[in-house]
Design a protein around this motif. Structure first.
Motif, short mmCIF file in Angstrom:
data_model
loop_
_atom_site.label_atom_id
_atom_site.label_comp_id
_atom_site.label_asym_id
_atom_site.label_seq_id
_atom_site.Cartn_x
_atom_site.Cartn_y
_atom_site.Cartn_z
N HIS A 197 7.04 10.58 0.12
CA HIS A 197 6.00 10.39 -0.88
C HIS A 197 6.40 9.25 -1.83
O HIS A 197 7.59 9.04 -2.09
CB HIS A 197 5.79 11.67 -1.69
CG HIS A 197 5.18 12.78 -0.90
ND1 HIS A 197 4.08 13.49 -1.34
CD2 HIS A 197 5.50 13.31 0.30
CE1 HIS A 197 3.76 14.41 -0.44
NE2 HIS A 197 4.62 14.32 0.56
N ALA A 198 5.40 8.54 -2.36
CA ALA A 198 5.63 7.43 -3.29
C ALA A 198 5.08 7.79 -4.66
O ALA A 198 4.07 8.49 -4.78
CB ALA A 198 4.98 6.15 -2.78
N LEU A 199 5.73 7.28 -5.68
CA LEU A 199 5.31 7.47 -7.07
C LEU A 199 5.20 6.11 -7.73
O LEU A 199 6.16 5.34 -7.73
CB LEU A 199 6.33 8.34 -7.82
CG LEU A 199 6.14 8.48 -9.33
CD1 LEU A 199 4.80 9.13 -9.67
CD2 LEU A 199 7.30 9.28 -9.93
N GLU A 200 4.03 5.81 -8.28
CA GLU A 200 3.84 4.55 -8.99
C GLU A 200 3.89 4.78 -10.50
O GLU A 200 3.11 5.58 -11.04
CB GLU A 200 2.52 3.87 -8.63
CG GLU A 200 2.34 2.54 -9.36
CD GLU A 200 1.15 1.72 -8.88
OE1 GLU A 200 0.91 0.65 -9.49
OE2 GLU A 200 0.48 2.13 -7.93
N VAL A 208 -2.74 -1.01 -6.33
CA VAL A 208 -1.83 -0.84 -5.20
C VAL A 208 -1.90 0.58 -4.65
O VAL A 208 -1.84 0.80 -3.43
CB VAL A 208 -0.39 -1.18 -5.63
CG1 VAL A 208 0.60 -0.87 -4.51
CG2 VAL A 208 -0.29 -2.65 -6.03
N ALA A 209 -2.03 1.56 -5.52
CA ALA A 209 -1.97 2.96 -5.08
C ALA A 209 -3.09 3.32 -4.11
O ALA A 209 -2.86 4.06 -3.14
CB ALA A 209 -2.01 3.88 -6.29
N VAL A 210 -4.29 2.83 -4.36
CA VAL A 210 -5.42 3.19 -3.50
C VAL A 210 -5.22 2.68 -2.07
O VAL A 210 -5.29 3.46 -1.11
CB VAL A 210 -6.75 2.71 -4.11
CG1 VAL A 210 -7.89 2.87 -3.10
CG2 VAL A 210 -7.06 3.48 -5.38
N PRO A 211 -4.94 1.38 -1.87
CA PRO A 211 -4.72 0.94 -0.48
C PRO A 211 -3.45 1.52 0.14
O PRO A 211 -3.42 1.73 1.35
CB PRO A 211 -4.64 -0.59 -0.59
CG PRO A 211 -4.34 -0.88 -2.01
CD PRO A 211 -4.99 0.22 -2.79
N LEU A 212 -2.44 1.81 -0.67
CA LEU A 212 -1.23 2.43 -0.12
C LEU A 212 -1.53 3.84 0.35
O LEU A 212 -1.06 4.28 1.41
CB LEU A 212 -0.12 2.44 -1.17
CG LEU A 212 1.25 2.97 -0.72
CD1 LEU A 212 1.82 2.15 0.44
CD2 LEU A 212 2.24 2.97 -1.90
N SER A 213 -2.34 4.56 -0.41
CA SER A 213 -2.76 5.90 0.00
C SER A 213 -3.60 5.84 1.27
O SER A 213 -3.43 6.66 2.19
CB SER A 213 -3.56 6.56 -1.13
OG SER A 213 -4.08 7.81 -0.74
N GLU A 214 -4.50 4.87 1.33
CA GLU A 214 -5.33 4.70 2.53
C GLU A 214 -4.48 4.32 3.74
O GLU A 214 -4.87 4.56 4.88
CB GLU A 214 -6.40 3.65 2.26
CG GLU A 214 -7.43 4.09 1.22
CD GLU A 214 -8.37 2.97 0.79
OE1 GLU A 214 -8.06 1.79 1.12
OE2 GLU A 214 -9.39 3.26 0.14
N ARG A 215 -3.33 3.74 3.48
CA ARG A 215 -2.39 3.36 4.54
C ARG A 215 -1.67 4.59 5.12
O ARG A 215 -1.01 4.51 6.14
CB ARG A 215 -1.39 2.37 3.96
CG ARG A 215 -0.29 1.89 4.84
CD ARG A 215 -0.75 0.89 5.88
NE ARG A 215 0.36 0.13 6.42
CZ ARG A 215 1.36 0.62 7.14
NH1 ARG A 215 1.39 1.90 7.42
NH2 ARG A 215 2.33 -0.17 7.59
N GLY A 216 -1.84 5.74 4.43
CA GLY A 216 -1.24 6.97 4.92
C GLY A 216 -0.06 7.47 4.13
O GLY A 216 0.53 8.50 4.48
N VAL A 217 0.31 6.77 3.05
CA VAL A 217 1.44 7.19 2.22
C VAL A 217 0.92 8.08 1.09
O VAL A 217 0.05 7.65 0.33
CB VAL A 217 2.18 5.97 1.62
CG1 VAL A 217 3.30 6.43 0.70
CG2 VAL A 217 2.72 5.07 2.73
#
Length: 400
Positions: A197-200, A208-217
Protein backbone atom coordinates in the motif's frame (compact mmCIF):
# COMPACT_ATOMS: atom_id res chain seq x y z
CA UNK A 1 14.85 41.15 4.37
CA UNK A 2 14.60 42.11 8.04
CA UNK A 3 17.44 43.89 9.78
CA UNK A 4 19.56 41.54 11.87
CA UNK A 5 18.18 41.54 15.38
CA UNK A 6 18.22 39.46 18.51
CA UNK A 7 16.10 39.23 21.61
CA UNK A 8 17.43 38.78 25.13
CA UNK A 9 15.66 38.42 28.47
CA UNK A 10 14.91 41.77 30.09
CA UNK A 11 16.61 42.67 33.35
CA UNK A 12 15.72 45.12 36.10
CA UNK A 13 18.14 47.64 34.55
CA UNK A 14 16.02 47.66 31.36
CA UNK A 15 12.70 48.78 32.84
CA UNK A 16 13.21 52.49 32.10
CA UNK A 17 14.04 51.69 28.47
CA UNK A 18 11.00 49.40 28.16
CA UNK A 19 8.75 52.25 29.25
CA UNK A 20 10.46 54.75 26.96
CA UNK A 21 10.22 52.60 23.83
CA UNK A 22 6.56 51.85 24.54
CA UNK A 23 5.78 55.55 24.83
CA UNK A 24 7.79 56.38 21.71
CA UNK A 25 6.01 53.74 19.63
CA UNK A 26 2.57 54.76 20.89
CA UNK A 27 3.28 58.48 20.37
CA UNK A 28 4.44 57.85 16.80
CA UNK A 29 1.10 56.17 16.09
CA UNK A 30 -0.74 59.22 17.43
CA UNK A 31 -2.45 57.12 20.06
CA UNK A 32 -1.46 58.94 23.30
CA UNK A 33 -4.45 60.69 24.89
CA UNK A 34 -4.34 64.49 25.18
CA UNK A 35 -4.30 64.31 29.01
CA UNK A 36 -1.57 61.66 29.15
CA UNK A 37 0.51 61.96 32.36
CA UNK A 38 3.82 60.53 31.18
CA UNK A 39 5.62 60.60 34.54
CA UNK A 40 2.84 58.78 36.40
CA UNK A 41 2.40 56.27 33.59
CA UNK A 42 6.15 55.56 33.40
CA UNK A 43 6.39 54.89 37.14
CA UNK A 44 3.54 52.41 36.98
CA UNK A 45 4.83 50.76 33.79
CA UNK A 46 8.32 50.29 35.24
CA UNK A 47 6.84 48.61 38.33
CA UNK A 48 4.69 46.35 36.15
CA UNK A 49 7.75 45.47 34.06
CA UNK A 50 9.68 44.45 37.19
CA UNK A 51 6.78 42.20 38.16
CA UNK A 52 6.77 40.68 34.66
CA UNK A 53 10.51 39.94 34.88
CA UNK A 54 9.89 38.03 38.11
CA UNK A 55 6.75 36.26 36.83
CA UNK A 56 7.60 32.65 35.83
CA UNK A 57 4.52 32.54 33.55
CA UNK A 58 5.74 35.46 31.42
CA UNK A 59 8.84 36.10 29.30
CA UNK A 60 9.82 39.74 28.88
CA UNK A 61 12.50 40.55 26.29
CA UNK A 62 14.53 43.43 24.95
CA UNK A 63 14.89 43.58 21.16
CA UNK A 64 18.34 44.64 19.97
CA UNK A 65 19.81 45.65 16.63
CA UNK A 66 23.59 45.70 16.77
CA UNK A 67 24.51 47.03 20.20
CA UNK A 68 21.38 49.13 20.51
CA UNK A 69 18.17 48.32 22.39
CA UNK A 70 15.27 49.08 20.03
CA UNK A 71 12.19 47.28 21.28
CA UNK A 72 10.14 45.41 23.83
CA UNK A 73 8.57 41.95 23.54
CA UNK A 74 6.36 40.17 26.06
CA UNK A 75 5.26 36.55 25.58
CA UNK A 76 3.32 34.08 27.71
CA UNK A 77 3.50 30.34 27.11
CA UNK A 78 0.98 27.79 28.34
CA UNK A 79 0.23 24.20 27.46
CA UNK A 80 -2.56 25.40 25.18
CA UNK A 81 -1.10 28.42 23.38
CA UNK A 82 1.67 30.91 22.77
CA UNK A 83 0.43 34.38 23.72
CA UNK A 84 1.97 37.52 22.25
CA UNK A 85 1.25 40.01 25.04
CA UNK A 86 2.94 42.99 23.43
CA UNK A 87 5.55 44.14 20.94
CA UNK A 88 6.79 47.70 20.52
CA UNK A 89 9.66 48.90 18.35
CA UNK A 90 11.25 52.33 18.32
CA UNK A 91 9.85 54.37 15.41
CA UNK A 92 13.22 54.67 13.68
CA UNK A 93 13.51 50.87 13.24
CA UNK A 94 9.92 50.22 12.24
CA UNK A 95 9.01 49.07 8.70
CA UNK A 96 12.26 47.14 8.38
CA UNK A 97 10.77 43.68 8.82
CA UNK A 98 11.86 43.21 12.44
CA UNK A 99 8.36 42.87 13.83
CA UNK A 100 7.36 40.49 11.06
CA UNK A 101 10.45 38.35 11.71
CA UNK A 102 9.73 38.17 15.46
CA UNK A 103 6.10 37.21 14.91
CA UNK A 104 7.14 34.64 12.29
CA UNK A 105 9.48 33.06 14.84
CA UNK A 106 6.58 32.86 17.31
CA UNK A 107 4.40 31.27 14.62
CA UNK A 108 7.12 28.69 14.00
CA UNK A 109 7.28 27.97 17.74
CA UNK A 110 3.52 27.56 17.92
CA UNK A 111 3.53 25.26 14.87
CA UNK A 112 6.26 23.07 16.39
CA UNK A 113 4.27 22.75 19.60
CA UNK A 114 0.99 22.20 17.78
CA UNK A 115 -0.73 25.12 19.54
CA UNK A 116 -2.15 28.44 18.32
CA UNK A 117 -0.51 31.85 18.59
CA UNK A 118 -2.89 34.38 20.13
CA UNK A 119 -2.79 38.11 20.73
CA UNK A 120 -4.92 41.17 21.50
CA UNK A 121 -4.88 44.30 19.32
CA UNK A 122 -6.52 47.63 20.06
CA UNK A 123 -9.23 48.59 17.58
CA UNK A 124 -7.73 52.09 17.34
CA UNK A 125 -4.44 50.64 16.07
CA UNK A 126 -5.12 50.00 12.34
CA UNK A 127 -1.43 49.71 11.42
CA UNK A 128 -0.96 46.75 13.76
CA UNK A 129 -4.19 45.17 12.59
CA UNK A 130 -3.11 45.35 8.95
CA UNK A 131 0.17 43.62 9.87
CA UNK A 132 -1.62 40.83 11.71
CA UNK A 133 -4.13 40.39 8.88
CA UNK A 134 -1.24 40.07 6.42
CA UNK A 135 0.41 37.46 8.65
CA UNK A 136 -2.70 35.28 8.64
CA UNK A 137 -4.31 36.06 12.00
CA UNK A 138 -8.10 35.83 12.27
CA UNK A 139 -10.42 37.49 14.75
CA UNK A 140 -11.94 35.07 17.26
CA UNK A 141 -13.47 37.47 19.77
CA UNK A 142 -13.44 40.82 21.54
CA UNK A 143 -12.11 41.94 24.90
CA UNK A 144 -13.18 45.47 25.78
CA UNK A 145 -11.55 47.86 23.30
CA UNK A 146 -9.43 45.06 21.83
CA UNK A 147 -9.94 42.35 19.25
CA UNK A 148 -8.67 38.87 20.06
CA UNK A 149 -6.74 37.35 17.14
CA UNK A 150 -5.53 33.82 16.55
CA UNK A 151 -3.08 32.14 14.19
CA UNK A 152 -2.70 28.39 13.81
CA UNK A 153 -1.09 26.20 11.22
CA UNK A 154 -4.35 24.63 10.05
CA UNK A 155 -5.99 28.05 9.66
CA UNK A 156 -2.94 29.30 7.76
CA UNK A 157 -2.92 26.35 5.36
CA UNK A 158 -6.65 26.63 4.74
CA UNK A 159 -6.20 30.34 4.06
CA UNK A 160 -3.48 29.64 1.47
CA UNK A 161 -5.02 26.51 -0.07
CA UNK A 162 -8.59 27.79 -0.06
CA UNK A 163 -11.62 26.88 -2.18
CA UNK A 164 -10.71 29.31 -4.96
CA UNK A 165 -7.20 27.86 -5.24
CA UNK A 166 -8.49 24.28 -5.09
CA UNK A 167 -10.98 24.95 -7.90
CA UNK A 168 -8.30 26.19 -10.28
CA UNK A 169 -5.52 23.85 -9.11
CA UNK A 170 -6.33 21.02 -11.52
CA UNK A 171 -5.21 21.62 -15.10
CA UNK A 172 -5.96 18.32 -16.87
CA UNK A 173 -3.50 17.52 -19.62
CA UNK A 174 -1.22 20.49 -19.02
CA UNK A 175 1.52 21.54 -16.59
CA UNK A 176 1.90 19.16 -13.66
CA UNK A 177 -1.14 17.25 -14.97
CA UNK A 178 0.36 16.57 -18.41
CA UNK A 179 0.64 12.91 -19.41
CA UNK A 180 4.41 13.16 -19.90
CA UNK A 181 4.71 14.36 -16.28
CA UNK A 182 2.15 12.14 -14.56
CA UNK A 183 2.91 9.00 -16.53
CA UNK A 184 6.52 8.52 -15.38
CA UNK A 185 5.59 9.65 -11.84
CA UNK A 186 2.85 7.07 -11.45
CA UNK A 187 4.90 4.33 -13.13
CA UNK A 188 7.86 4.85 -10.79
CA UNK A 189 5.71 5.05 -7.65
CA UNK A 190 3.84 1.88 -8.62
CA UNK A 191 7.17 0.10 -9.08
CA UNK A 192 8.38 1.25 -5.64
CA UNK A 193 5.10 0.33 -3.89
CA UNK A 194 5.25 -3.21 -5.28
CA UNK A 195 2.40 -5.32 -3.96
CA UNK A 196 1.94 -3.12 -0.87
CA UNK A 197 0.00 0.00 0.00
CA UNK A 198 1.10 3.61 -0.67
CA UNK A 199 0.58 6.69 1.48
CA UNK A 200 0.76 10.20 0.04
CA UNK A 201 1.63 13.05 2.38
CA UNK A 202 -0.22 16.27 1.37
CA UNK A 203 -2.39 14.42 -1.11
CA UNK A 204 -4.06 17.61 -2.31
CA UNK A 205 -6.65 17.17 -5.06
CA UNK A 206 -5.33 13.73 -5.95
CA UNK A 207 -3.18 14.69 -8.94
CA UNK A 208 -0.97 11.62 -8.36
CA UNK A 209 -3.08 9.53 -6.00
CA UNK A 210 -6.03 9.09 -8.36
CA UNK A 211 -4.06 7.70 -11.33
CA UNK A 212 -1.87 5.65 -8.98
CA UNK A 213 -4.99 4.12 -7.46
CA UNK A 214 -6.38 3.45 -10.94
CA UNK A 215 -3.06 1.75 -11.69
CA UNK A 216 -3.97 -0.81 -9.02
CA UNK A 217 -1.97 0.49 -6.04
CA UNK A 218 -4.06 0.97 -2.85
CA UNK A 219 -3.49 4.63 -1.85
CA UNK A 220 -4.25 6.52 1.36
CA UNK A 221 -3.45 10.13 2.16
CA UNK A 222 -2.96 12.96 4.63
CA UNK A 223 -4.19 16.47 3.81
CA UNK A 224 -4.43 19.64 5.90
CA UNK A 225 -6.48 21.76 3.47
CA UNK A 226 -10.22 21.16 3.67
CA UNK A 227 -10.79 22.73 0.25
CA UNK A 228 -8.18 20.56 -1.49
CA UNK A 229 -9.66 17.45 0.11
CA UNK A 230 -13.15 18.43 -1.04
CA UNK A 231 -11.81 18.75 -4.58
CA UNK A 232 -10.29 15.25 -4.31
CA UNK A 233 -13.66 13.91 -3.24
CA UNK A 234 -15.14 14.91 -6.60
CA UNK A 235 -12.82 12.28 -8.14
CA UNK A 236 -12.58 9.50 -5.56
CA UNK A 237 -14.63 8.60 -2.48
CA UNK A 238 -13.35 7.72 0.98
CA UNK A 239 -13.53 3.98 0.32
CA UNK A 240 -11.37 4.32 -2.80
CA UNK A 241 -8.78 6.71 -1.37
CA UNK A 242 -9.08 7.11 2.43
CA UNK A 243 -7.63 10.38 3.73
CA UNK A 244 -6.85 11.59 7.25
CA UNK A 245 -7.30 15.34 7.71
CA UNK A 246 -4.18 16.64 9.44
CA UNK A 247 -0.55 17.68 9.34
CA UNK A 248 1.78 15.39 7.40
CA UNK A 249 4.45 15.86 10.07
CA UNK A 250 2.28 14.38 12.82
CA UNK A 251 -0.97 12.78 11.57
CA UNK A 252 -1.27 8.99 11.77
CA UNK A 253 -3.01 6.86 9.13
CA UNK A 254 -4.21 3.34 10.03
CA UNK A 255 -2.35 0.50 8.40
CA UNK A 256 1.17 -0.28 7.24
CA UNK A 257 2.71 0.82 3.96
CA UNK A 258 5.52 -0.17 1.66
CA UNK A 259 5.71 3.36 0.23
CA UNK A 260 5.25 6.89 1.54
CA UNK A 261 5.72 9.67 -0.98
CA UNK A 262 5.82 13.46 -1.17
CA UNK A 263 5.70 15.05 -4.62
CA UNK A 264 5.95 18.48 -6.22
CA UNK A 265 8.19 20.14 -3.58
CA UNK A 266 5.56 19.71 -0.86
CA UNK A 267 7.94 18.96 2.02
CA UNK A 268 9.07 22.59 1.65
CA UNK A 269 5.60 23.67 2.81
CA UNK A 270 6.82 22.76 6.30
CA UNK A 271 8.49 26.00 7.31
CA UNK A 272 10.91 24.82 10.00
CA UNK A 273 13.69 22.28 10.06
CA UNK A 274 12.09 20.64 13.09
CA UNK A 275 8.84 20.03 11.21
CA UNK A 276 10.70 18.65 8.20
CA UNK A 277 12.61 16.19 10.40
CA UNK A 278 9.31 15.26 12.06
CA UNK A 279 7.91 14.54 8.60
CA UNK A 280 10.67 12.01 7.96
CA UNK A 281 10.00 10.38 11.32
CA UNK A 282 6.28 10.26 10.58
CA UNK A 283 7.01 8.54 7.27
CA UNK A 284 9.15 5.97 9.10
CA UNK A 285 6.32 5.28 11.57
CA UNK A 286 4.01 4.32 8.71
CA UNK A 287 6.41 2.06 6.81
CA UNK A 288 7.01 -1.65 7.09
CA UNK A 289 10.65 -2.86 7.33
CA UNK A 290 12.42 -2.11 4.05
CA UNK A 291 9.77 0.47 3.14
CA UNK A 292 10.62 3.51 1.07
CA UNK A 293 10.05 7.26 1.43
CA UNK A 294 10.17 9.17 -1.88
CA UNK A 295 10.57 12.94 -2.11
CA UNK A 296 10.39 15.11 -5.22
CA UNK A 297 12.04 18.46 -4.47
CA UNK A 298 13.60 21.41 -6.23
CA UNK A 299 17.23 22.43 -5.71
CA UNK A 300 17.56 25.95 -4.24
CA UNK A 301 18.49 28.38 -6.99
CA UNK A 302 20.86 30.54 -4.97
CA UNK A 303 23.46 30.50 -7.73
CA UNK A 304 21.01 32.65 -9.71
CA UNK A 305 20.73 35.16 -6.86
CA UNK A 306 23.09 38.13 -7.42
CA UNK A 307 24.58 39.71 -4.26
CA UNK A 308 22.18 42.24 -2.81
CA UNK A 309 19.24 41.00 -4.91
CA UNK A 310 16.71 39.00 -2.87
CA UNK A 311 14.61 37.60 -5.75
CA UNK A 312 14.72 35.47 -8.88
CA UNK A 313 12.30 35.25 -11.79
CA UNK A 314 11.36 31.62 -12.29
CA UNK A 315 8.85 32.01 -15.13
CA UNK A 316 8.03 34.97 -17.37
CA UNK A 317 5.23 33.94 -19.75
CA UNK A 318 2.66 36.29 -21.32
CA UNK A 319 -0.06 35.32 -18.83
CA UNK A 320 2.04 34.26 -15.85
CA UNK A 321 5.09 35.43 -13.89
CA UNK A 322 6.71 33.54 -11.02
CA UNK A 323 8.89 35.60 -8.68
CA UNK A 324 10.71 33.96 -5.76
CA UNK A 325 11.92 36.14 -2.87
CA UNK A 326 14.56 34.66 -0.57
CA UNK A 327 15.40 35.00 3.11
CA UNK A 328 18.74 33.18 3.13
CA UNK A 329 19.13 33.42 6.91
CA UNK A 330 15.98 31.38 7.55
CA UNK A 331 16.15 29.32 4.33
CA UNK A 332 12.75 30.72 3.46
CA UNK A 333 11.44 31.57 0.03
CA UNK A 334 8.06 33.01 -0.92
CA UNK A 335 6.80 32.22 -4.39
CA UNK A 336 4.71 35.04 -5.86
CA UNK A 337 2.46 33.77 -8.66
CA UNK A 338 1.13 36.58 -10.88
CA UNK A 339 -1.65 35.57 -13.30
CA UNK A 340 -2.69 38.12 -15.90
CA UNK A 341 -6.03 38.38 -17.70
CA UNK A 342 -7.45 40.92 -20.09
CA UNK A 343 -6.23 44.52 -19.90
CA UNK A 344 -4.98 45.34 -16.40
CA UNK A 345 -6.62 42.34 -14.72
CA UNK A 346 -4.19 40.42 -12.51
CA UNK A 347 -4.25 37.95 -9.61
CA UNK A 348 -1.53 37.31 -7.03
CA UNK A 349 -1.13 34.04 -5.14
CA UNK A 350 1.71 33.56 -2.61
CA UNK A 351 3.12 30.33 -1.19
CA UNK A 352 5.81 30.22 1.53
CA UNK A 353 8.44 27.49 1.64
CA UNK A 354 11.57 26.43 3.49
CA UNK A 355 14.12 25.26 0.96
CA UNK A 356 16.33 22.25 1.70
CA UNK A 357 19.70 21.33 0.24
CA UNK A 358 20.03 17.68 -0.85
CA UNK A 359 22.72 17.05 1.78
CA UNK A 360 20.48 18.47 4.51
CA UNK A 361 17.64 16.28 3.29
CA UNK A 362 19.92 13.22 3.54
CA UNK A 363 20.79 14.11 7.14
CA UNK A 364 17.09 14.42 8.00
CA UNK A 365 16.62 10.96 6.55
CA UNK A 366 19.44 9.56 8.68
CA UNK A 367 17.89 11.02 11.82
CA UNK A 368 14.72 9.06 11.03
CA UNK A 369 16.56 5.80 10.31
CA UNK A 370 16.60 5.97 6.50
CA UNK A 371 19.45 5.55 4.05
CA UNK A 372 19.55 7.09 0.58
CA UNK A 373 18.81 4.38 -1.99
CA UNK A 374 18.81 6.52 -5.15
CA UNK A 375 18.63 10.07 -6.43
CA UNK A 376 17.73 11.05 -9.98
CA UNK A 377 16.98 14.30 -11.74
CA UNK A 378 13.42 13.24 -12.62
CA UNK A 379 10.94 10.38 -12.51
CA UNK A 380 12.37 8.77 -15.66
CA UNK A 381 15.72 8.12 -13.94
CA UNK A 382 17.86 10.82 -15.59
CA UNK A 383 21.22 11.30 -13.82
CA UNK A 384 21.27 13.92 -11.07
CA UNK A 385 24.02 16.51 -11.69
CA UNK A 386 25.20 19.79 -10.22
CA UNK A 387 22.99 21.57 -12.76
CA UNK A 388 19.80 19.60 -12.10
CA UNK A 389 16.97 21.95 -11.03
CA UNK A 390 15.22 19.23 -8.99
CA UNK A 391 15.57 15.65 -7.82
CA UNK A 392 13.62 12.52 -6.95
CA UNK A 393 15.21 10.95 -3.88
CA UNK A 394 14.33 7.48 -2.62
CA UNK A 395 15.08 6.67 1.03
CA UNK A 396 14.73 3.22 2.54
CA UNK A 397 14.36 1.75 6.00
CA UNK A 398 16.40 -1.30 7.06
CA UNK A 399 14.74 -4.61 6.19
CA UNK A 400 15.25 -6.03 9.67
Amino acid sequence: MADLHRIRPAEAADVAFLAEVTIAATRAQGRLPADFDEATWQTGFEEWSRESIDDPATDLYVVEVGNRSVGRLRVSRTADAVELNGIQLHPDVQNRGIGTAIITDLKDEAARRGVPLRLHVERDNPDARRLYDRLGFVKIGEDGAEDVLRWSKDVEQNRIWNAEVAERYDTPGTGAFADDVLGPTVERLAELAGTGHALEFAIGTGRVAVPLSERGVPVSGIELSTAMLEQLRTKADEDTIPVVAGDMATARVPGEFTLVYLVYNTIANLLTQEEQVACFRNAARHLSPGGRFVIELWVPELRRLPPGTPATVGVADPGYILLDTYDVLRQHVVSHHFHFGEGTEAQLFRTPHRYIWPAELDLMAQLAGFTLESRHADWTGSPFTADSPSHVSVYRLPTA
